[in-house]
Design an enzyme around this catalytic site. Sequence first.
Site, PDB file in Angstrom:
ATOM      1  N   GLY A  96      23.507  48.542   3.362  1.00  0.00           N
ATOM      2  CA  GLY A  96      23.994  47.314   3.962  1.00  0.00           C
ATOM      3  C   GLY A  96      23.039  46.647   4.919  1.00  0.00           C
ATOM      4  O   GLY A  96      23.448  45.826   5.737  1.00  0.00           O
TER       5      GLY A  96
ATOM      6  N   ASN B 181      25.984  51.960  12.498  1.00  0.00           N
ATOM      7  CA  ASN B 181      24.657  51.374  12.321  1.00  0.00           C
ATOM      8  C   ASN B 181      23.572  52.295  12.873  1.00  0.00           C
ATOM      9  O   ASN B 181      22.804  51.942  13.759  1.00  0.00           O
ATOM     10  CB  ASN B 181      24.592  49.991  12.979  1.00  0.00           C
ATOM     11  CG  ASN B 181      25.123  48.909  12.072  1.00  0.00           C
ATOM     12  OD1 ASN B 181      24.946  48.954  10.855  1.00  0.00           O
ATOM     13  ND2 ASN B 181      25.812  47.934  12.644  1.00  0.00           N
TER      14      ASN B 181
ATOM     15  N   TRP C 208      31.808  52.124  10.463  1.00  0.00           N
ATOM     16  CA  TRP C 208      30.533  51.691   9.870  1.00  0.00           C
ATOM     17  C   TRP C 208      29.499  51.939  10.961  1.00  0.00           C
ATOM     18  O   TRP C 208      29.396  51.170  11.908  1.00  0.00           O
ATOM     19  CB  TRP C 208      30.610  50.218   9.488  1.00  0.00           C
ATOM     20  CG  TRP C 208      29.342  49.574   9.008  1.00  0.00           C
ATOM     21  CD1 TRP C 208      28.077  49.743   9.498  1.00  0.00           C
ATOM     22  CD2 TRP C 208      29.215  48.617   7.938  1.00  0.00           C
ATOM     23  NE1 TRP C 208      27.173  48.965   8.815  1.00  0.00           N
ATOM     24  CE2 TRP C 208      27.853  48.268   7.851  1.00  0.00           C
ATOM     25  CE3 TRP C 208      30.131  48.029   7.062  1.00  0.00           C
ATOM     26  CZ2 TRP C 208      27.390  47.344   6.903  1.00  0.00           C
ATOM     27  CZ3 TRP C 208      29.657  47.115   6.126  1.00  0.00           C
ATOM     28  CH2 TRP C 208      28.301  46.786   6.052  1.00  0.00           C
TER      29      TRP C 208
ATOM     30  N   ASN D   3      24.794  53.662   7.834  1.00  0.00           N
ATOM     31  CA  ASN D   3      23.943  52.597   7.281  1.00  0.00           C
ATOM     32  C   ASN D   3      22.490  53.027   7.465  1.00  0.00           C
ATOM     33  O   ASN D   3      21.973  52.985   8.585  1.00  0.00           O
ATOM     34  CB  ASN D   3      24.237  51.287   8.022  1.00  0.00           C
ATOM     35  CG  ASN D   3      23.572  50.085   7.391  1.00  0.00           C
ATOM     36  OD1 ASN D   3      23.108  50.131   6.258  1.00  0.00           O
ATOM     37  ND2 ASN D   3      23.524  48.981   8.127  1.00  0.00           N
TER      38      ASN D   3
ATOM     39  N   ASP E   8      16.930  47.535  10.858  1.00  0.00           N
ATOM     40  CA  ASP E   8      16.636  46.182  10.393  1.00  0.00           C
ATOM     41  C   ASP E   8      16.746  45.183  11.541  1.00  0.00           C
ATOM     42  O   ASP E   8      16.916  45.545  12.700  1.00  0.00           O
ATOM     43  CB  ASP E   8      17.577  45.801   9.249  1.00  0.00           C
ATOM     44  CG  ASP E   8      19.047  45.813   9.656  1.00  0.00           C
ATOM     45  OD1 ASP E   8      19.358  46.211  10.799  1.00  0.00           O
ATOM     46  OD2 ASP E   8      19.905  45.430   8.837  1.00  0.00           O
TER      47      ASP E   8
ATOM     48  N   TYR F 219      33.320  42.574  14.280  1.00  0.00           N
ATOM     49  CA  TYR F 219      33.291  43.937  13.753  1.00  0.00           C
ATOM     50  C   TYR F 219      32.875  44.973  14.778  1.00  0.00           C
ATOM     51  O   TYR F 219      32.742  46.149  14.444  1.00  0.00           O
ATOM     52  CB  TYR F 219      32.374  44.024  12.527  1.00  0.00           C
ATOM     53  CG  TYR F 219      30.928  43.638  12.786  1.00  0.00           C
ATOM     54  CD1 TYR F 219      30.003  44.574  13.228  1.00  0.00           C
ATOM     55  CD2 TYR F 219      30.493  42.344  12.556  1.00  0.00           C
ATOM     56  CE1 TYR F 219      28.679  44.225  13.443  1.00  0.00           C
ATOM     57  CE2 TYR F 219      29.181  41.973  12.762  1.00  0.00           C
ATOM     58  CZ  TYR F 219      28.270  42.920  13.213  1.00  0.00           C
ATOM     59  OH  TYR F 219      26.955  42.564  13.435  1.00  0.00           O
TER      60      TYR F 219
ATOM     61  N   ASP G 247      28.558  38.879  10.465  1.00  0.00           N
ATOM     62  CA  ASP G 247      27.336  38.099  10.693  1.00  0.00           C
ATOM     63  C   ASP G 247      27.426  36.683  10.138  1.00  0.00           C
ATOM     64  O   ASP G 247      26.489  36.173   9.509  1.00  0.00           O
ATOM     65  CB  ASP G 247      26.117  38.829  10.115  1.00  0.00           C
ATOM     66  CG  ASP G 247      25.877  40.159  10.802  1.00  0.00           C
ATOM     67  OD1 ASP G 247      26.402  40.364  11.902  1.00  0.00           O
ATOM     68  OD2 ASP G 247      25.160  40.998  10.230  1.00  0.00           O
TER      69      ASP G 247
END
Length: 430
Positions: free
Chosen positions: A11, A221, A219, A255, A226, A166, A119
């Site tokens: 993702g 990160n 989720w 992720n 990135d 989120y 996003d």
Amino acid sequence: MTWQWKGIIEGFYGPPWTEAARRTLIQFAGSQGFNTYLYGPKDDPGFRRQWREPFSEVALQYWRSLMDEARPWGIEMGFALSPGLDLRMGDIDDQQALLAKFLGWHHLGVRCFALLWDDIPIAVGPEDRDGQYRVGVAQAEVTNAVYARLQDLGDPLTFWFCPTEYWGISDSPYRMALKETLDSEIAIFWTGPNICSLSISSEMVARFAEEVGHRVVIWDNYPVNDAEMTQELHLGPLDRRDPALSEVVEGYFTNPMDRVEASCLPLRTVAQYLADPYGYEAEAAWNRALQVYDPPVREVLRQVGWATRESCCGQGGPLQQALEQAWWAGERTLPSEVMREVAAWGELAWTALPPRLAEELRPWTTVMRLQAAWAKAWMERNEGAMHQAYTAGQGRSARVLGGMMTRWQAKMVGVQGRGRAEACPRSIPH
């Protein structure tokens, strides 16, 4: 409760993984006890910016082959779509295009789906609370329609929703809309108190779950690097995750970085956490993860891991802390023991790294070797070699030791370089 979903999300922003990398990751994930792979990279055009375009038969055949690859490893493939940049909520054609994508995956045998609304701007002002509420209602209604149509096909399925809000904990009109409108069978992704969270506790999850009124899926990160984190390399262990998360969330997804081989080291620690959250200890897990490599590779990875430990999900190691302490104490030069430790990087068996891993790590290992050459030259009082190593390192974006070594180089070359301070600025942003 135990984790129903132990997953990996592709993702991140940036070029998606190659087919070979994706297959490597699927096999790795299965061997480590993960059971789900959710595909939703932000920069795959068909999943975000060109979401309306139907997939070609070649693409569908590829996804079918990937599912066939995943099945023997105990991995269920899921697919996510991110239409929020330009989806027209009331447009019938857009609704049909959205549904067609999901029906195409269902026809392939997919039974795990997600709609990602992350996003994207909420196109109302912060003072327009009614507008924020309406955005939440619209997203929920679109999602409900897709979910209901897939349910009509009669097969058990799982559907996840990633909200625009989120991360964080706060009551909002947007979250109230999800609580009141989104189908109760749809679970909601959450990244924790921050986009990239230093820690996540069960108490935080409970508060978020109350705000949105739905089951929660983490989720996480980490170790992704990135967006603003592209200078970072996240090899360290997963840390500061409450073991009680396993009792309050439906699933946990990690992720990874865009670098598959490098991601396998921290992902091994994630797998250990998911297998035994109450027995998990970060550094012990990291040391166990390192043991799968041959001793020369293990030592290189250990050193690179410590040199790049700083991130929004962790803090720098002892060497970085020593650099920072000396800096803020106003020292003019670094202690010899620090310089010896950095210089020792030059003796590591860099050529022992497997080719694909060596290529993924190259930006950071190059900086480490240049810094080792600089430290060695400093100890030998070789001003020319010192300045040469410093100059070769300028303009390189890979972040090592939290950027502190670069600051020290600038300061010390200015001190040692007898008039060359103009080429070595003393103030470099940290």
